[in-house]
Design a protein around this motif. Sequence first.
Motif: not given
Length: 324
Positions: A49-56, A72-85
């Motif tokens: 998802s696009f969320k990796f862009r914002g996380a990076w 730390i982040a909160y997310s239903s899943g896509n922002h979660a994965q982006g921040v984790a990676l």
Amino acid sequence: MSTLEMIEAAADRLHGHVRETPLLTSPFLDELAGRRVLVKPECLQHTGSFKFRGAWSAISALNAKELKRGVIAYSSGNHAQGVALAATRHGISSVIIMPLDAPQLKIDNTRALGGEVVLYDRANESREEIGEALANERGLTLIRPYDEPLVIAGQGTTGLELARQAAELDVDRGDVLVCCGGGGLTSGIALALEGHAPGLRARPCEPEGFDDVKRSLATGQIQNNNAAAGNICDAILTPQPGDITFPILKRLCGPGLSVTEEEAMRAMALAFLRLKIVLEPGGAVSLASALFRKDEIEGDAVIVVASGGNTDAEVFGKALEFLT
């Protein structure tokens, strides 16, 4: 407040770390929509998802002390994965607060990408309160999913790419349909288009019953959703537009669009059949809007940002049943 300059700076930090996603076309989708349809598949982005862009964008802007403490982040899943990676690739720790009813695939992927997952009940607990408490307790930097200037700037790089790609295809006027939860992606794209493709207009797309952005734009005031859950489009179920994102949306976006769950599932099936891509329900509402709300769209061409593809096999299987 996010600005075009922040988006362009984020693009420099993201260079070499994110994928530039293409614009895909299909004559079959053009016929269904009654106009040329260009689909930007952010489901092909890192973490789906696009969320990796914002996380990076946000993590790469932290100073050395902040990086050492972790995020730390909160997310239903896509922002979660982006921040984790993004955190793992920066060599730092991440804590991710996720709802109990998030798709298991997203929970498992977040853990596999290096995130420490903390689950909560979104019907009875506040992720914002949990996030603030844990951030203060552990000294972590909170990376909000959409109401955060650096995150918006990262998402806005999608719009920079889109503007350039559309120009190469001689598309300089029309609607740009964006899957919208809190408005980070939509507002970022709107800012990028304002600076680089002013003839293109961003429009938020949501599931019916959770169309807080559409209603907020119509009234000029932030509107809430009555429920926190209860729709298959889990990736874009947010309580209301963000305090930072809404003024941008109000100034730059066209009217919102909303579709049914069935229409989102049909769009998933058609994306697979005609474009050979996998979308999740929340990532398909923009395509569904292009196909099933065509009388509400302007121009000879429409651009669709398909925002994510992290769907469970069971849900995807149900979507494919619409092809039979």
